[in-house]
Design a protein around this motif. Structure first.
Motif, mmCIF file in Angstrom:
data_model
loop_
_atom_site.group_PDB
_atom_site.id
_atom_site.type_symbol
_atom_site.label_atom_id
_atom_site.label_comp_id
_atom_site.label_asym_id
_atom_site.label_seq_id
_atom_site.Cartn_x
_atom_site.Cartn_y
_atom_site.Cartn_z
ATOM 1 N N SER A 149 0.832 -1.207 0.000
ATOM 2 C CA SER A 149 0.000 0.000 0.000
ATOM 3 C C SER A 149 0.866 1.257 0.000
ATOM 4 C CB SER A 149 -0.971 0.004 1.179
ATOM 5 O OG SER A 149 -0.277 0.055 2.402
ATOM 6 N N LEU A 150 2.013 1.225 0.682
ATOM 7 C CA LEU A 150 2.930 2.371 0.668
ATOM 8 C C LEU A 150 3.513 2.587 -0.727
ATOM 9 C CD1 LEU A 150 4.819 1.781 4.031
ATOM 10 C CD2 LEU A 150 3.115 3.544 3.548
ATOM 11 N N VAL A 151 3.894 1.500 -1.393
ATOM 12 C CA VAL A 151 4.448 1.591 -2.735
ATOM 13 C C VAL A 151 3.396 2.123 -3.708
ATOM 14 C CG1 VAL A 151 5.236 0.189 -4.701
ATOM 15 C CG2 VAL A 151 6.298 -0.091 -2.459
ATOM 16 N N LEU A 152 2.182 1.589 -3.625
ATOM 17 C CA LEU A 152 1.128 2.044 -4.529
ATOM 18 C C LEU A 152 0.782 3.511 -4.286
ATOM 19 C CD1 LEU A 152 -1.145 -1.121 -4.610
ATOM 20 C CD2 LEU A 152 0.400 -0.290 -6.406
ATOM 21 N N ALA A 153 0.805 3.940 -3.033
ATOM 22 C CA ALA A 153 0.555 5.354 -2.721
ATOM 23 C C ALA A 153 1.663 6.233 -3.293
ATOM 24 C CB ALA A 153 0.437 5.552 -1.210
ATOM 25 N N MET A 177 11.577 5.573 -2.691
ATOM 26 C CA MET A 177 11.317 4.991 -4.002
ATOM 27 C C MET A 177 10.644 3.633 -3.841
ATOM 28 S SD MET A 177 14.989 5.645 -5.894
ATOM 29 C CE MET A 177 15.964 4.998 -4.529
ATOM 30 N N PRO A 178 9.773 3.265 -4.789
ATOM 31 C CA PRO A 178 9.243 1.906 -4.788
ATOM 32 C C PRO A 178 10.403 0.926 -4.963
ATOM 33 C CG PRO A 178 7.968 3.302 -6.243
ATOM 34 C CD PRO A 178 9.194 4.080 -5.845
ATOM 35 N N ALA A 179 10.421 -0.089 -4.119
ATOM 36 C CA ALA A 179 11.473 -1.097 -4.193
ATOM 37 C C ALA A 179 10.865 -2.456 -3.871
ATOM 38 C CB ALA A 179 12.589 -0.762 -3.204
ATOM 39 N N GLN A 184 11.820 12.669 -11.720
ATOM 40 C CA GLN A 184 11.665 13.827 -10.842
ATOM 41 C C GLN A 184 12.541 13.727 -9.596
ATOM 42 O OE1 GLN A 184 7.801 13.889 -9.092
ATOM 43 N NE2 GLN A 184 8.006 15.936 -8.267
ATOM 44 N N LYS A 185 12.838 12.520 -9.144
ATOM 45 C CA LYS A 185 13.553 12.314 -7.880
ATOM 46 C C LYS A 185 14.826 13.157 -7.796
ATOM 47 C CE LYS A 185 14.260 9.805 -4.052
ATOM 48 N NZ LYS A 185 13.397 9.919 -2.917
ATOM 49 N N PHE A 186 15.645 13.101 -8.833
ATOM 50 C CA PHE A 186 16.879 13.878 -8.862
ATOM 51 C C PHE A 186 16.943 14.769 -10.097
ATOM 52 C CE2 PHE A 186 18.020 10.210 -6.168
ATOM 53 C CZ PHE A 186 18.295 10.907 -5.005
ATOM 54 N N LYS A 187 15.759 15.104 -10.621
ATOM 55 C CA LYS A 187 15.622 16.017 -11.764
ATOM 56 C C LYS A 187 16.442 15.550 -12.969
ATOM 57 C CE LYS A 187 14.490 19.808 -8.748
ATOM 58 N NZ LYS A 187 14.947 20.971 -8.047
ATOM 59 N N THR A 188 16.247 14.288 -13.322
ATOM 60 C CA THR A 188 16.926 13.742 -14.492
ATOM 61 C C THR A 188 15.948 13.671 -15.654
ATOM 62 O OG1 THR A 188 16.430 11.478 -13.803
ATOM 63 C CG2 THR A 188 18.551 12.393 -13.116
#
Length: 146
Positions: free
Chosen positions: A41-45, A80-82, A97-101
């Protein structure tokens, strides 16, 4: 009077962590403090919060991983989803978006069994997913946990 050497060394000093890196550290601290909540549920959120096209890729990657190796447990890792085996992260999805790549990344940790000789890929840039990429990802995930 300072020497040129010491002035040059001072100008090259690191300014510390970037805002994105500090955010990843904050995310990791929260993950460690959290009880063993439902990782899926955390990953899907987290995937639902992603901007497009990363959201669509994240949903599809989640489905591919769950179908390929149902034993992998979804969890958050540095925000991050893992997906982990025996509480060790095997693979992860990092948004652009995480590190603006300019591209998202699907990567593997050192716990993944992908070794091939002296050098092998540990991460892949993703702009979009086609059937060919989905097939390759499924095979890599299966190999990573073999």
């Amino acid at each position: 009077m300072k020497s040129a050497k010491s002035t040059t060394a001072n100008s090259k000093k690191s300014k510390g962590f970037t805002e994105e890196e500090r955010g990843a550290i904050r995310d990791r601290v929260q993950e460690l403090k959290a009880d063993k909540e439902d990782g899926e549920s955390l990953v899907l959120a987290k995937i639902a919060e992603m901007p497009e096209p990363d959201r669509t890729m994240g949903k599809r990657l989640h489905a591919i991983i769950k179908e390929s190796v149902p034993a992998l447990m979804p969890r958050l890792w540095y925000g991050m989803p893992a997906y982990s085996k025996d509480d060790k992260v095997v693979c992860f999805f990092q948004t652009a978006q995480k590190f603006k790549t300019r591209y998202a990344t699907f990567g593997f940790s050192d716990k993944a069994n992908l070794d091939e000789g002296n050098m092998w890929p540990a991460a892949f840039a993703l702009k979009r997913l086609t059937a060919a990429e989905e097939t390759r990802i499924a095979a890599l995930v299966k190999k990573a946990v073999s």
